[in-house]
Write a protein that holds these residues in place. Structure first.
Motif, PDB file in Angstrom:
ATOM      1  N   GLU A   1       0.850  -1.184   0.000  1.00 14.84           N
ATOM      2  CA  GLU A   1       0.000   0.000   0.000  1.00 14.84           C
ATOM      3  C   GLU A   1       0.887   1.236   0.000  1.00 14.84           C
ATOM      4  OE1 GLU A   1      -0.850   0.331   4.764  1.00 14.84           O
ATOM      5  OE2 GLU A   1      -2.273  -0.750   3.523  1.00 14.84           O
ATOM      6  N   GLY A   2       0.278   2.372  -0.328  1.00 18.43           N
ATOM      7  CA  GLY A   2       1.025   3.618  -0.350  1.00 18.43           C
ATOM      8  C   GLY A   2       0.137   4.762  -0.763  1.00 18.43           C
ATOM      9  N   SER A   3       0.762   5.877  -1.121  1.00 21.86           N
ATOM     10  CA  SER A   3       0.024   7.056  -1.565  1.00 21.86           C
ATOM     11  C   SER A   3       0.880   7.844  -2.547  1.00 21.86           C
ATOM     12  CB  SER A   3      -0.371   7.921  -0.373  1.00 21.86           C
ATOM     13  OG  SER A   3       0.784   8.372   0.302  1.00 21.86           O
ATOM     14  N   ASP A   4       0.198   8.587  -3.417  1.00 26.32           N
ATOM     15  CA  ASP A   4       0.875   9.465  -4.371  1.00 26.32           C
ATOM     16  C   ASP A   4      -0.030  10.666  -4.617  1.00 26.32           C
ATOM     17  OD1 ASP A   4      -1.072   8.531  -6.170  1.00 26.32           O
ATOM     18  OD2 ASP A   4       0.297   7.173  -7.169  1.00 26.32           O
ATOM     19  N   ALA A   5       0.241  11.429  -5.675  1.00 29.48           N
ATOM     20  CA  ALA A   5      -0.521  12.646  -5.952  1.00 29.48           C
ATOM     21  C   ALA A   5      -2.002  12.372  -6.208  1.00 29.48           C
ATOM     22  CB  ALA A   5       0.086  13.370  -7.149  1.00 29.48           C
ATOM     23  N   ILE A   6      -2.344  11.167  -6.646  1.00 21.38           N
ATOM     24  CA  ILE A   6      -3.743  10.826  -6.921  1.00 21.38           C
ATOM     25  C   ILE A   6      -4.475  10.439  -5.654  1.00 21.38           C
ATOM     26  CG2 ILE A   6      -5.258   9.216  -8.154  1.00 21.38           C
ATOM     27  CD1 ILE A   6      -3.097   9.188 -10.355  1.00 21.38           C
ATOM     28  N   GLY A   7      -3.801   9.741  -4.743  1.00 25.64           N
ATOM     29  CA  GLY A   7      -4.441   9.323  -3.504  1.00 25.64           C
ATOM     30  C   GLY A   7      -3.814   8.075  -2.924  1.00 25.64           C
ATOM     31  N   ASP A   8      -4.528   7.455  -2.001  1.00 28.12           N
ATOM     32  CA  ASP A   8      -4.074   6.230  -1.347  1.00 28.12           C
ATOM     33  C   ASP A   8      -4.401   5.032  -2.235  1.00 28.12           C
ATOM     34  OD1 ASP A   8      -3.299   7.688   0.907  1.00 28.12           O
ATOM     35  OD2 ASP A   8      -5.297   7.525   1.786  1.00 28.12           O
ATOM     36  N   PHE A   9      -3.502   4.049  -2.250  1.00 24.99           N
ATOM     37  CA  PHE A   9      -3.697   2.883  -3.107  1.00 24.99           C
ATOM     38  C   PHE A   9      -3.246   1.613  -2.411  1.00 24.99           C
ATOM     39  CE2 PHE A   9       0.497   4.627  -4.161  1.00 24.99           C
ATOM     40  CZ  PHE A   9       1.310   3.522  -4.004  1.00 24.99           C
ATOM     41  N   TYR A  10      -3.648   0.478  -3.003  1.00 25.72           N
ATOM     42  CA  TYR A  10      -3.168  -0.819  -2.535  1.00 25.72           C
ATOM     43  C   TYR A  10      -2.614  -1.589  -3.723  1.00 25.72           C
ATOM     44  CZ  TYR A  10      -7.507  -2.829  -4.368  1.00 25.72           C
ATOM     45  OH  TYR A  10      -8.535  -3.219  -5.180  1.00 25.72           O
ATOM     46  N   LEU A  11      -1.751  -2.557  -3.433  1.00 22.19           N
ATOM     47  CA  LEU A  11      -1.140  -3.416  -4.441  1.00 22.19           C
ATOM     48  C   LEU A  11      -1.498  -4.858  -4.144  1.00 22.19           C
ATOM     49  CD1 LEU A  11       2.508  -2.031  -4.241  1.00 22.19           C
ATOM     50  CD2 LEU A  11       0.732  -1.312  -5.835  1.00 22.19           C
ATOM     51  N   ARG A  12      -1.830  -5.623  -5.183  1.00 20.55           N
ATOM     52  CA  ARG A  12      -2.078  -7.055  -5.043  1.00 20.55           C
ATOM     53  C   ARG A  12      -1.584  -7.740  -6.306  1.00 20.55           C
ATOM     54  NH1 ARG A  12      -2.890  -5.177  -0.862  1.00 20.55           N
ATOM     55  NH2 ARG A  12      -4.672  -5.301   0.496  1.00 20.55           N
ATOM     56  N   GLY A  13      -0.843  -8.840  -6.155  1.00 16.17           N
ATOM     57  CA  GLY A  13      -0.373  -9.529  -7.337  1.00 16.17           C
ATOM     58  C   GLY A  13       0.312 -10.841  -7.028  1.00 16.17           C
ATOM     59  N   THR A  14       1.095 -11.298  -8.007  1.00 15.81           N
ATOM     60  CA  THR A  14       1.735 -12.601  -7.893  1.00 15.81           C
ATOM     61  C   THR A  14       3.203 -12.529  -8.292  1.00 15.81           C
ATOM     62  OG1 THR A  14       1.116 -13.217 -10.145  1.00 15.81           O
ATOM     63  CG2 THR A  14      -0.394 -13.861  -8.377  1.00 15.81           C
ATOM     64  N   ARG A  15       3.913 -13.533  -7.844  1.00 17.87           N
ATOM     65  CA  ARG A  15       5.307 -13.713  -8.222  1.00 17.87           C
ATOM     66  C   ARG A  15       5.487 -15.145  -8.706  1.00 17.87           C
ATOM     67  NH1 ARG A  15      10.625 -13.636  -4.285  1.00 17.87           N
ATOM     68  NH2 ARG A  15      12.071 -14.391  -5.879  1.00 17.87           N
ATOM     69  N   ASP A  16       6.243 -15.289  -9.801  1.00 19.87           N
ATOM     70  CA  ASP A  16       6.581 -16.603 -10.344  1.00 19.87           C
ATOM     71  C   ASP A  16       8.071 -16.563 -10.649  1.00 19.87           C
ATOM     72  OD1 ASP A  16       6.721 -19.078 -11.514  1.00 19.87           O
ATOM     73  OD2 ASP A  16       5.602 -18.521 -13.316  1.00 19.87           O
ATOM     74  N   GLY A  17       8.884 -17.067  -9.738  1.00 13.87           N
ATOM     75  CA  GLY A  17      10.332 -16.968  -9.888  1.00 13.87           C
ATOM     76  C   GLY A  17      10.751 -15.515  -9.800  1.00 13.87           C
ATOM     77  N   LEU A  18      11.391 -15.004 -10.846  1.00 14.31           N
ATOM     78  CA  LEU A  18      11.802 -13.601 -10.880  1.00 14.31           C
ATOM     79  C   LEU A  18      10.757 -12.697 -11.530  1.00 14.31           C
ATOM     80  CD1 LEU A  18      15.586 -13.966 -11.819  1.00 14.31           C
ATOM     81  CD2 LEU A  18      14.579 -13.609  -9.558  1.00 14.31           C
TER      82      LEU A  18
END
Length: 88
Positions: free
Chosen positions: A15-32
């Protein structure tokens, strides 16, 4: 700016924030290979099917990611132009 970011063996979250607003991150990792969705909380003009998608590759130490952002609008990749340069 990412206030918090976690890259595990198979998941990415943060999660974090920038000029647009607060956000969240969700995703996957497969090796590199790493991919995640960045979506804002209550951002103007953002629907449920709008987000930024990041696709990249971790370095061998697992500390840095190199890749690209894609803009998704209504679930479809969007191309837009800013100052004569096209962006996906």
């Amino acid at each position: 700016m990412f206030d918090k970011m976690y890259i595990g063996e198979t998941i990415v979250a943060g999660e974090g924030s920038d000029a647009i607003g607060d956000f969240y991150l969700r995703g996957t990792r497969d090796g590199l290979n790493v991919g995640f969705k960045k979506q804002y909380y209550n951002a103007e003009n953002q629907g449920e099917n709008d987000w930024l998608q990041y696709e990249g590759t971790l370095d061998l130490e697992g500390n840095n990611i190199a890749g690209q952002w894609l803009s998704i609008h209504d679930g479809v990749k969007r191309v837009y132009t800013l100052n004569g340069v096209s962006y996906e």
